[in-house]
Design a protein around this motif. Structure first.
Motif, PDB file in Angstrom:
ATOM      1  N   LEU A  90      42.885  40.708  36.880  1.00 49.28           N
ATOM      2  CA  LEU A  90      44.194  41.054  37.437  1.00 49.28           C
ATOM      3  C   LEU A  90      44.979  41.890  36.438  1.00 49.28           C
ATOM      4  O   LEU A  90      45.076  41.542  35.267  1.00 49.28           O
ATOM      5  CB  LEU A  90      44.977  39.793  37.772  1.00 49.28           C
ATOM      6  N   PHE A 104      51.826  41.495  39.903  1.00 53.31           N
ATOM      7  CA  PHE A 104      50.381  41.580  39.759  1.00 53.31           C
ATOM      8  C   PHE A 104      49.775  42.519  40.796  1.00 53.31           C
ATOM      9  O   PHE A 104      50.275  42.651  41.916  1.00 53.31           O
ATOM     10  CB  PHE A 104      49.753  40.196  39.932  1.00 53.31           C
ATOM     11  N   GLY A 105      48.682  43.142  40.393  1.00 52.15           N
ATOM     12  CA  GLY A 105      47.873  43.887  41.327  1.00 52.15           C
ATOM     13  C   GLY A 105      47.046  42.937  42.176  1.00 52.15           C
ATOM     14  O   GLY A 105      47.094  41.721  42.007  1.00 52.15           O
ATOM     15  N   SER A 106      46.279  43.508  43.077  1.00 51.57           N
ATOM     16  CA  SER A 106      45.511  42.692  44.027  1.00 51.57           C
ATOM     17  C   SER A 106      44.194  42.195  43.444  1.00 51.57           C
ATOM     18  O   SER A 106      43.508  41.403  44.080  1.00 51.57           O
ATOM     19  CB  SER A 106      45.252  43.488  45.297  1.00 51.57           C
ATOM     20  N   GLY A 107      43.846  42.628  42.262  1.00 54.90           N
ATOM     21  CA  GLY A 107      42.691  42.063  41.576  1.00 54.90           C
ATOM     22  C   GLY A 107      41.376  42.777  41.825  1.00 54.90           C
ATOM     23  O   GLY A 107      41.201  43.467  42.835  1.00 54.90           O
TER      24      GLY A 107
END
Lengths: 113, 112
Positions: A90, A104-107
């Motif tokens: 992440l 956070f980004g979507s991973g």
């Protein structure tokens, strides 16, 4: 508005192959940037953070490295992947200075085979 | 040492029942405190955060959390759980601008 992009979403790589995960932030400048890893059944572990271009701090010594070639770009790399590198990665950002919330980004789901 | 603890690994509640997820932190001063939710295969979404001021914090999706300095706790609550609340919940704290410590998470299962 600010957005964070992370890619790829999933990745399957053989042991010993290189890795490059990219994260970019839009709509802000001078963000603090972070890479976290979430191993299966475990919490999140901070891997790297950056407060500016070319400034990287490593929290955990390991097989990975990070780079920040541009203000809003953060790259996670490895020269040779290990099985233990599998996990959910992440990217996150916060505004510069104390008190910002982490977004956070979507991973990226990385599976090393 | 700085740390955050979520004592419950897995909680199961019935839909419509109330929910409380526990979080305790260890830090010499008052940190910044957060609750995040993660749906399977997804990134983390911020539910709420506490920096200072009113110790009862309202968040999104009907969640709230209460900061109790005397107990070093920041428990997450919701009066009536919906099936869509099933997810992994992470408590986190930040002692400064460049780090965020996460608990190991609590997995919430909602049964009909």
């Amino acid at each position: 508005s600010q957005t964070i992009h992370q890619w790829p979403a999933t990745l399957v790589q053989p042991v010993g192959s290189p890795l490059s995960l990219e994260c970019t932030v839009e709509g802000t400048s001078n963000p603090n940037l972070y890479w976290y890893r979430q191993a299966a059944g475990r919490g999140l572990q901070l891997l790297f953070y950056s407060v500016g271009i070319g400034q990287i701090s490593s929290e955990v010594p390991q097989n990975l490295s990070a780079s920040r070639p541009q203000d809003r770009q953060f790259i996670l790399s490895s020269k040779k992947l290990l099985l233990s590198d599998s996990g959910f990665y992440l990217c996150a950002w916060t505004p510069r200075g104390r008190g910002g919330g982490y977004t956070f980004g979507s991973g990226t789901r990385l599976t090393v085979v | 040492a700085q740390s955050v603890t979520q004592p419950d690994i897995h909680i199961t509640v019935s839909e419509g029942a109330s929910l409380e997820l526990r979080c305790n932190y260890s830090y010499g001063a008052t940190p910044y405190l957060f609750w995040y939710v993660q749906s399977p295969g997804q990134g983390l979404q911020l539910l709420l955060k506490y920096f200072s001021g009113d110790t009862l914090v309202q968040g999104i999706k009907g969640f709230e959390a209460e900061f109790k300095r005397s107990q070093s706790s920041f428990n997450l609550r919701k009066p009536s759980v919906h099936w869509s609340d099933a997810a992994e919940y992470f408590c986190a704290f930040s002692p400064g601008a460049n780090n965020l410590f996460f608990g190991t998470g609590t997995r919430l299962t909602v049964i009909p």
